[in-house]
Design an enzyme around this catalytic site. Structure first.
Site, PDB file in Angstrom:
ATOM      1  N   SER A 184       0.857  -1.192   0.000  1.00 28.49           N
ATOM      2  CA  SER A 184       0.000   0.000   0.000  1.00 28.49           C
ATOM      3  C   SER A 184       0.886   1.233   0.000  1.00 28.49           C
ATOM      4  O   SER A 184       2.020   1.203   0.509  1.00 28.49           O
ATOM      5  CB  SER A 184      -0.887   0.003   1.238  1.00 28.49           C
ATOM      6  OG  SER A 184      -1.504   1.264   1.422  1.00 28.49           O
ATOM      7  N   TYR A 225      -0.449  -0.471  10.126  1.00 32.39           N
ATOM      8  CA  TYR A 225      -0.742  -0.853   8.742  1.00 32.39           C
ATOM      9  C   TYR A 225       0.431  -0.520   7.821  1.00 32.39           C
ATOM     10  O   TYR A 225       0.830  -1.326   6.974  1.00 32.39           O
ATOM     11  CB  TYR A 225      -2.003  -0.106   8.298  1.00 32.39           C
ATOM     12  CG  TYR A 225      -2.494  -0.416   6.909  1.00 32.39           C
ATOM     13  CD1 TYR A 225      -3.183  -1.598   6.632  1.00 32.39           C
ATOM     14  CD2 TYR A 225      -2.303   0.496   5.877  1.00 32.39           C
ATOM     15  CE1 TYR A 225      -3.656  -1.862   5.354  1.00 32.39           C
ATOM     16  CE2 TYR A 225      -2.780   0.242   4.598  1.00 32.39           C
ATOM     17  CZ  TYR A 225      -3.452  -0.938   4.343  1.00 32.39           C
ATOM     18  OH  TYR A 225      -3.922  -1.194   3.078  1.00 32.39           O
ATOM     19  N   LYS A 264       2.605  -3.157   5.661  1.00 31.97           N
ATOM     20  CA  LYS A 264       2.594  -3.057   4.199  1.00 31.97           C
ATOM     21  C   LYS A 264       3.991  -2.812   3.635  1.00 31.97           C
ATOM     22  O   LYS A 264       4.310  -3.270   2.534  1.00 31.97           O
ATOM     23  CB  LYS A 264       1.636  -1.956   3.754  1.00 31.97           C
ATOM     24  CG  LYS A 264       0.162  -2.337   3.914  1.00 31.97           C
ATOM     25  CD  LYS A 264      -0.143  -3.671   3.259  1.00 31.97           C
ATOM     26  CE  LYS A 264      -1.617  -3.976   3.173  1.00 31.97           C
ATOM     27  NZ  LYS A 264      -1.875  -5.335   2.614  1.00 31.97           N
TER      28      LYS A 264
END
Length: 308
Positions: free
Chosen positions: A153, A166, A170
């Site tokens: 991401s 996150y 990622k």
């Protein structure tokens, strides 16, 4: 160019009950793949569980004349992943494609985040992806064929406020890809990373309706299908969204070499502009390439010949 097909291939797609995973599963099935539709059926933050979403995607695939099975394991549970892979092998006898897409969000600023939330997100994204790839790896090696995709991401590649857990997970997809690309090359296992931006339930509160309409998951799946095709590249971070495709690369500048008494923090500060000058920057093929570069630079600066 021949049409990309997956006839006779078996694919596992995690997080395939909704959004991007659903689109990937349907795209693979439409081109002939037999698909394991994995989805725990949890909410966006990883709570709850239901098989409805994965069973619905299986029904869609079967309605189009394809082959699919559902499995609801939590990808962060190694035993559950092993059971999923065993069931796929019992049913179809091989696994050719592994699409690691499952994920959750538990956003908060780092100052307010509980470490349990940090671990949970890393467990699902990083450990979950490693679990599925690890379970498929010996099968792919024995077959001398495999295609693995990790999902990264922009939050990991470039950063996003309030997403330390996150973003860390990622960004880790890139490191995992780098190593597995090297380890899988001799067995025709190609490993890539998809960095999508799409209108899914993870972004539904962040995008204006006009942008969401452009960023449908179906605009990204064609890139994924190429990354798992027979003629796929390896070691690529493919950005994708709204039909746009890009490649993300990490470069290293030529830099400088400081010797002996000149190797001080003050000299680093004084020459920092030269250290960070992007002219003639290059990609490193692997970690050892950097080691070799630094040793050769130091030898050259000292007037030494290094046979390397």
């Amino acid at each position: 160019m021949d049409n990309i097909r997956f006839d006779g291939r078996v694919a596992i797609v995690t997080g395939a009950g909704t959004g991007l995973g659903r689109s990937h599963a349907l795209g693979l099935a439409a081109r002939g793949a037999r698909v394991v539709v994995n989805d725990l059926g949890v909410s966006q933050d990883g709570t709850g569980a239901t098989s409805e979403a994965s069973e619905a995607v299986v029904a869609e695939i079967r309605a189009m004349g394809g082959w699919a099975m559902a499995h609801g394991c939590d990808v962060s549970d190694e035993a559950g992943v092993n059971d999923m892979v065993a069931q796929a092998m019992d049913l179809w006898g091989r696994i050719d494609i592994c699409v690691n897409n499952a994920g959750i969000l538990m956003d908060k600023t780092f100052a307010k985040m509980e470490m349990s939330a940090f671990r949970k997100v890393v467990d699902v994204h990083l450990i979950g992806s490693a679990n599925v790839a690890h379970a498929c790896w010996p099968i792919m090696r024995a077959q001398q064929y495999g295609r693995v995709v990790f999902t990264s991401s922009a939050s990991g590649l470039y950063g996003n406020f309030g997403q330390s857990n996150y973003g860390a997970a990622k960004a880790a997809m890139m490191g995992l890809m780098n190593v597995l690309h090297l380890e899988g090359a001799r067995d025709n296992i190609r490993v890539n990373t998809l960095a999508p931006t799409a209108a899914t339930r993870m972004t539904e509160n962040l995008l204006p309706p006009e942008a969401a309409a452009l960023l449908a998951p179906e605009t990204i799946t064609p890139g994924l299908l190429y990354l798992v095709s027979e003629d796929a590249p390896s070691h690529v971070i493919l950005g994708a969204g709204a039909g746009s495709y890009t490649q993300t690369r990490i470069y290293e500048t030529p830099g400088i070499t400081l010797l002996d008494e000149a190797n001080t923090p003050e000299t680093v500060a004084a020459q920092f502009a030269q250290i960070t000058d992007p002219e003639n920057q290059t990609e490193m093929a692997d970690a050892f390439s950097q080691t070799k570069k630094y040793a050769l630079n130091a030898a050259q600066a000292r007037g030494l010949k290094l046979d390397w």
